[in-house]
Design a protein around this motif. Structure first.
Motif, PDB file in Angstrom:
ATOM      1  N   GLU A  13       5.864  14.709   3.763  1.00  0.00           N
ATOM      2  CA  GLU A  13       4.987  13.258   3.377  1.00  0.00           C
ATOM      3  C   GLU A  13       3.926  12.665   4.496  1.00  0.00           C
ATOM      4  O   GLU A  13       3.249  12.136   4.068  1.00  0.00           O
ATOM      5  N   TRP A  14       4.298  12.803   5.612  1.00  0.00           N
ATOM      6  CA  TRP A  14       3.627  12.107   6.827  1.00  0.00           C
ATOM      7  C   TRP A  14       2.251  12.443   6.675  1.00  0.00           C
ATOM      8  O   TRP A  14       1.207  11.654   7.047  1.00  0.00           O
ATOM      9  N   LEU A  49       0.703  -1.216   0.013  1.00  0.00           N
ATOM     10  CA  LEU A  49       0.046   0.004   0.131  1.00  0.00           C
ATOM     11  C   LEU A  49       0.924   1.241   0.080  1.00  0.00           C
ATOM     12  O   LEU A  49       0.282   2.252  -0.485  1.00  0.00           O
ATOM     13  N   LEU A  50       1.996   0.988   0.551  1.00  0.00           N
ATOM     14  CA  LEU A  50       2.913   2.395   0.714  1.00  0.00           C
ATOM     15  C   LEU A  50       3.031   3.018  -0.486  1.00  0.00           C
ATOM     16  O   LEU A  50       2.875   4.336  -0.661  1.00  0.00           O
ATOM     17  N   PRO A  51       3.682   2.473  -1.633  1.00  0.00           N
ATOM     18  CA  PRO A  51       3.904   3.220  -2.778  1.00  0.00           C
ATOM     19  C   PRO A  51       2.723   3.952  -3.363  1.00  0.00           C
ATOM     20  O   PRO A  51       2.499   4.825  -4.042  1.00  0.00           O
ATOM     21  N   MET A  52       1.480   3.124  -3.267  1.00  0.00           N
ATOM     22  CA  MET A  52      -0.094   3.554  -3.710  1.00  0.00           C
ATOM     23  C   MET A  52      -0.257   4.828  -2.884  1.00  0.00           C
ATOM     24  O   MET A  52      -0.595   6.034  -3.539  1.00  0.00           O
ATOM     25  N   ALA A  53      -0.051   4.814  -1.736  1.00  0.00           N
ATOM     26  CA  ALA A  53      -0.362   5.919  -0.918  1.00  0.00           C
ATOM     27  C   ALA A  53       0.488   7.099  -1.056  1.00  0.00           C
ATOM     28  O   ALA A  53       0.066   8.297  -0.880  1.00  0.00           O
ATOM     29  N   ARG A  54       1.770   6.892  -1.500  1.00  0.00           N
ATOM     30  CA  ARG A  54       2.719   7.984  -1.657  1.00  0.00           C
ATOM     31  C   ARG A  54       2.474   8.635  -3.005  1.00  0.00           C
ATOM     32  O   ARG A  54       2.308   9.777  -3.216  1.00  0.00           O
ATOM     33  N   LEU A  55       1.868   7.856  -3.822  1.00  0.00           N
ATOM     34  CA  LEU A  55       1.640   8.502  -5.216  1.00  0.00           C
ATOM     35  C   LEU A  55       0.376   9.254  -5.152  1.00  0.00           C
ATOM     36  O   LEU A  55       0.167  10.422  -5.467  1.00  0.00           O
ATOM     37  N   GLY A  84      -0.863  10.311  -2.711  1.00  0.00           N
ATOM     38  CA  GLY A  84      -0.482  11.545  -1.753  1.00  0.00           C
ATOM     39  C   GLY A  84      -0.083  12.882  -2.585  1.00  0.00           C
ATOM     40  O   GLY A  84      -0.064  13.861  -2.113  1.00  0.00           O
ATOM     41  N   LYS A  85       0.525  12.640  -3.405  1.00  0.00           N
ATOM     42  CA  LYS A  85       1.052  13.662  -4.376  1.00  0.00           C
ATOM     43  C   LYS A  85       0.119  14.444  -5.072  1.00  0.00           C
ATOM     44  O   LYS A  85       0.190  15.460  -5.790  1.00  0.00           O
ATOM     45  N   LEU A  86      -1.011  13.783  -5.249  1.00  0.00           N
ATOM     46  CA  LEU A  86      -2.296  14.264  -6.147  1.00  0.00           C
ATOM     47  C   LEU A  86      -3.223  14.960  -5.296  1.00  0.00           C
ATOM     48  O   LEU A  86      -3.183  14.968  -4.089  1.00  0.00           O
ATOM     49  N   PRO A  87      -4.345  15.708  -5.831  1.00  0.00           N
ATOM     50  CA  PRO A  87      -5.412  16.332  -4.777  1.00  0.00           C
ATOM     51  C   PRO A  87      -6.002  15.078  -4.023  1.00  0.00           C
ATOM     52  O   PRO A  87      -6.017  14.053  -4.437  1.00  0.00           O
ATOM     53  N   LYS A  88      -6.323  15.502  -2.790  1.00  0.00           N
ATOM     54  CA  LYS A  88      -6.817  14.572  -1.914  1.00  0.00           C
ATOM     55  C   LYS A  88      -7.848  13.818  -2.338  1.00  0.00           C
ATOM     56  O   LYS A  88      -7.960  12.562  -2.057  1.00  0.00           O
ATOM     57  N   SER A  89      -8.910  14.210  -2.780  1.00  0.00           N
ATOM     58  CA  SER A  89     -10.163  13.560  -3.478  1.00  0.00           C
ATOM     59  C   SER A  89      -9.856  12.685  -4.449  1.00  0.00           C
ATOM     60  O   SER A  89     -10.687  12.048  -4.737  1.00  0.00           O
ATOM     61  N   PHE A 131     -10.037   7.981   5.066  1.00  0.00           N
ATOM     62  CA  PHE A 131      -8.797   8.529   4.700  1.00  0.00           C
ATOM     63  C   PHE A 131      -7.645   8.166   5.553  1.00  0.00           C
ATOM     64  O   PHE A 131      -7.832   8.558   6.526  1.00  0.00           O
ATOM     65  N   MET A 132      -6.703   7.816   5.067  1.00  0.00           N
ATOM     66  CA  MET A 132      -5.517   7.502   5.810  1.00  0.00           C
ATOM     67  C   MET A 132      -4.157   8.112   5.471  1.00  0.00           C
ATOM     68  O   MET A 132      -3.804   8.085   4.355  1.00  0.00           O
ATOM     69  N   THR A 133      -3.581   8.857   6.499  1.00  0.00           N
ATOM     70  CA  THR A 133      -2.255   9.467   5.969  1.00  0.00           C
ATOM     71  C   THR A 133      -1.026   8.262   6.130  1.00  0.00           C
ATOM     72  O   THR A 133      -1.393   7.314   6.429  1.00  0.00           O
TER      73      THR A 133
END
Length: 176
Positions: free
Chosen positions: A134-135, A63-69, A71-76, A152-154
Protein backbone atom coordinates in the motif's frame (compact mmCIF):
# COMPACT_ATOMS: atom_id res chain seq x y z
CA UNK A 1 7.51 -7.69 6.12
CA UNK A 2 9.76 -6.17 3.51
CA UNK A 3 12.83 -4.61 5.19
CA UNK A 4 12.40 -1.43 3.16
CA UNK A 5 8.81 -1.03 4.37
CA UNK A 6 9.94 -1.61 7.96
CA UNK A 7 12.44 1.24 7.51
CA UNK A 8 9.69 3.51 6.15
CA UNK A 9 7.53 2.77 9.21
CA UNK A 10 10.47 3.38 11.56
CA UNK A 11 11.43 6.66 9.85
CA UNK A 12 7.90 8.01 9.89
CA UNK A 13 7.40 6.94 13.53
CA UNK A 14 10.68 8.64 14.52
CA UNK A 15 9.70 11.79 12.61
CA UNK A 16 6.33 11.88 14.38
CA UNK A 17 8.02 11.36 17.76
CA UNK A 18 10.45 14.23 17.11
CA UNK A 19 7.51 16.51 16.25
CA UNK A 20 5.69 15.33 19.39
CA UNK A 21 8.71 16.16 21.56
CA UNK A 22 9.00 19.63 19.98
CA UNK A 23 5.26 20.21 20.35
CA UNK A 24 5.18 19.34 24.05
CA UNK A 25 8.35 21.34 24.72
CA UNK A 26 6.77 24.36 23.05
CA UNK A 27 3.39 23.99 24.77
CA UNK A 28 5.03 23.46 28.17
CA UNK A 29 7.11 26.62 27.67
CA UNK A 30 4.06 28.85 27.09
CA UNK A 31 2.16 30.70 29.75
CA UNK A 32 -1.58 31.22 29.33
CA UNK A 33 -0.84 34.81 28.26
CA UNK A 34 1.65 33.65 25.61
CA UNK A 35 -0.86 31.04 24.38
CA UNK A 36 -3.41 33.85 23.84
CA UNK A 37 -0.82 36.23 22.39
CA UNK A 38 -0.86 37.36 18.75
CA UNK A 39 1.29 34.99 16.69
CA UNK A 40 3.64 35.96 13.87
CA UNK A 41 0.87 34.86 11.46
CA UNK A 42 -1.37 37.95 11.15
CA UNK A 43 -4.81 37.49 12.65
CA UNK A 44 -4.02 34.28 14.54
CA UNK A 45 -3.04 33.79 18.17
CA UNK A 46 -0.35 31.34 19.25
CA UNK A 47 -3.11 29.04 20.51
CA UNK A 48 -4.86 29.13 17.14
CA UNK A 49 -1.61 28.30 15.35
CA UNK A 50 -0.98 25.40 17.75
CA UNK A 51 -4.54 24.16 17.20
CA UNK A 52 -4.03 24.42 13.45
CA UNK A 53 -0.74 22.52 13.72
CA UNK A 54 -2.50 19.80 15.71
CA UNK A 55 -5.24 19.66 13.12
CA UNK A 56 -2.57 18.90 10.51
CA UNK A 57 -2.06 15.60 12.32
CA UNK A 58 -5.78 15.01 12.84
CA UNK A 59 -6.53 15.48 9.14
CA UNK A 60 -4.31 12.52 8.23
CA UNK A 61 -6.76 10.31 10.12
CA UNK A 62 -9.51 11.68 7.83
CA UNK A 63 -7.49 11.53 4.61
CA UNK A 64 -6.05 8.06 5.11
CA UNK A 65 -9.24 6.05 4.39
CA UNK A 66 -9.83 8.12 1.25
CA UNK A 67 -6.23 7.69 0.11
CA UNK A 68 -6.42 3.95 0.72
CA UNK A 69 -9.65 3.73 -1.30
CA UNK A 70 -8.39 5.89 -4.20
CA UNK A 71 -5.12 3.93 -4.08
CA UNK A 72 -6.97 0.76 -5.08
CA UNK A 73 -8.30 2.49 -8.20
CA UNK A 74 -6.37 3.60 -11.29
CA UNK A 75 -3.96 6.42 -10.37
CA UNK A 76 -5.73 9.09 -12.43
CA UNK A 77 -9.16 8.36 -10.91
CA UNK A 78 -8.75 10.88 -8.07
CA UNK A 79 -7.56 13.71 -10.30
CA UNK A 80 -11.11 15.02 -10.87
CA UNK A 81 -11.70 15.03 -7.09
CA UNK A 82 -8.57 17.13 -6.48
CA UNK A 83 -9.62 19.46 -9.31
CA UNK A 84 -13.07 19.88 -7.70
CA UNK A 85 -11.55 20.63 -4.30
CA UNK A 86 -9.15 23.15 -5.86
CA UNK A 87 -12.18 24.89 -7.41
CA UNK A 88 -13.49 25.49 -3.89
CA UNK A 89 -10.27 26.96 -2.49
CA UNK A 90 -11.90 30.27 -1.50
CA UNK A 91 -14.57 28.72 0.73
CA UNK A 92 -12.00 26.22 2.06
CA UNK A 93 -9.64 29.02 3.14
CA UNK A 94 -12.47 30.80 4.94
CA UNK A 95 -13.58 27.60 6.71
CA UNK A 96 -9.96 26.68 7.51
CA UNK A 97 -9.38 30.05 9.21
CA UNK A 98 -12.70 29.88 11.03
CA UNK A 99 -11.92 26.33 12.13
CA UNK A 100 -8.55 27.32 13.57
CA UNK A 101 -10.18 30.12 15.53
CA UNK A 102 -12.79 27.72 16.91
CA UNK A 103 -10.18 25.07 17.65
CA UNK A 104 -8.12 27.74 19.41
CA UNK A 105 -11.00 28.17 21.85
CA UNK A 106 -11.57 24.43 22.37
CA UNK A 107 -7.92 23.29 22.23
CA UNK A 108 -6.97 25.21 25.36
CA UNK A 109 -3.47 25.24 26.79
CA UNK A 110 -4.56 22.54 29.25
CA UNK A 111 -6.20 20.34 26.57
CA UNK A 112 -4.03 20.68 23.50
CA UNK A 113 -1.30 18.28 24.62
CA UNK A 114 -3.83 15.52 25.32
CA UNK A 115 -5.57 16.07 21.98
CA UNK A 116 -2.20 15.99 20.21
CA UNK A 117 -1.17 12.76 21.97
CA UNK A 118 -4.43 10.96 21.14
CA UNK A 119 -3.90 11.86 17.51
CA UNK A 120 -0.23 10.87 17.62
CA UNK A 121 -0.99 7.41 19.04
CA UNK A 122 -3.80 6.96 16.51
CA UNK A 123 -1.35 7.71 13.68
CA UNK A 124 1.15 5.18 15.04
CA UNK A 125 -1.55 2.50 14.97
CA UNK A 126 -2.48 3.46 11.43
CA UNK A 127 1.16 3.31 10.29
CA UNK A 128 1.33 -0.25 11.55
CA UNK A 129 -1.88 -1.13 9.69
CA UNK A 130 -0.43 -0.23 6.28
CA UNK A 131 0.41 -3.30 4.24
CA UNK A 132 3.68 -3.45 2.29
CA UNK A 133 1.92 -3.14 -1.06
CA UNK A 134 0.00 0.00 0.00
CA UNK A 135 2.85 2.45 0.66
CA UNK A 136 3.17 3.54 -2.97
CA UNK A 137 -0.58 3.88 -3.47
CA UNK A 138 -2.17 7.27 -3.07
CA UNK A 139 -4.30 9.96 -4.61
CA UNK A 140 -4.25 13.46 -6.08
CA UNK A 141 -4.61 16.36 -3.64
CA UNK A 142 -5.86 19.95 -3.89
CA UNK A 143 -2.52 21.77 -4.03
CA UNK A 144 -4.25 25.16 -3.79
CA UNK A 145 -5.48 24.21 -0.32
CA UNK A 146 -2.04 23.71 1.15
CA UNK A 147 1.36 24.41 -0.39
CA UNK A 148 2.64 21.41 1.58
CA UNK A 149 0.50 19.05 -0.51
CA UNK A 150 2.10 17.47 -3.55
CA UNK A 151 -0.09 17.01 -6.60
CA UNK A 152 -0.04 13.24 -6.06
CA UNK A 153 0.79 11.87 -2.63
CA UNK A 154 1.45 8.26 -1.74
CA UNK A 155 0.51 6.95 1.70
CA UNK A 156 4.15 7.40 2.65
CA UNK A 157 4.04 11.09 1.69
CA UNK A 158 0.72 11.48 3.48
CA UNK A 159 2.29 10.34 6.75
CA UNK A 160 5.14 12.84 6.26
CA UNK A 161 2.67 15.68 5.63
CA UNK A 162 1.73 16.57 9.25
CA UNK A 163 5.37 16.99 10.26
CA UNK A 164 6.07 19.18 7.21
CA UNK A 165 2.96 21.23 8.05
CA UNK A 166 4.00 21.39 11.72
CA UNK A 167 7.50 22.64 10.88
CA UNK A 168 6.08 25.20 8.42
CA UNK A 169 3.97 26.79 11.17
CA UNK A 170 6.48 26.34 14.01
CA UNK A 171 8.24 29.60 13.15
CA UNK A 172 4.95 31.51 13.46
CA UNK A 173 4.75 31.12 17.25
CA UNK A 174 5.53 34.47 18.87
CA UNK A 175 7.83 34.42 21.85
CA UNK A 176 8.38 37.11 24.46
Amino acid sequence: MNANKRVIKQEISAELETARTKFHSLVNSLSEQEFQKQSLNPGWTNGEILAHMTFGFIIVNVLLPMARLWGKLPKSSSRWFAWLLNAFTGPFNWINALGARGQGKFFTLNRIGKIYDRTYFSLLKKINSIKDDEWERGMYYPTKWDSNFDEFMTLEKLFHYPVIHFNFHLEQIARQ
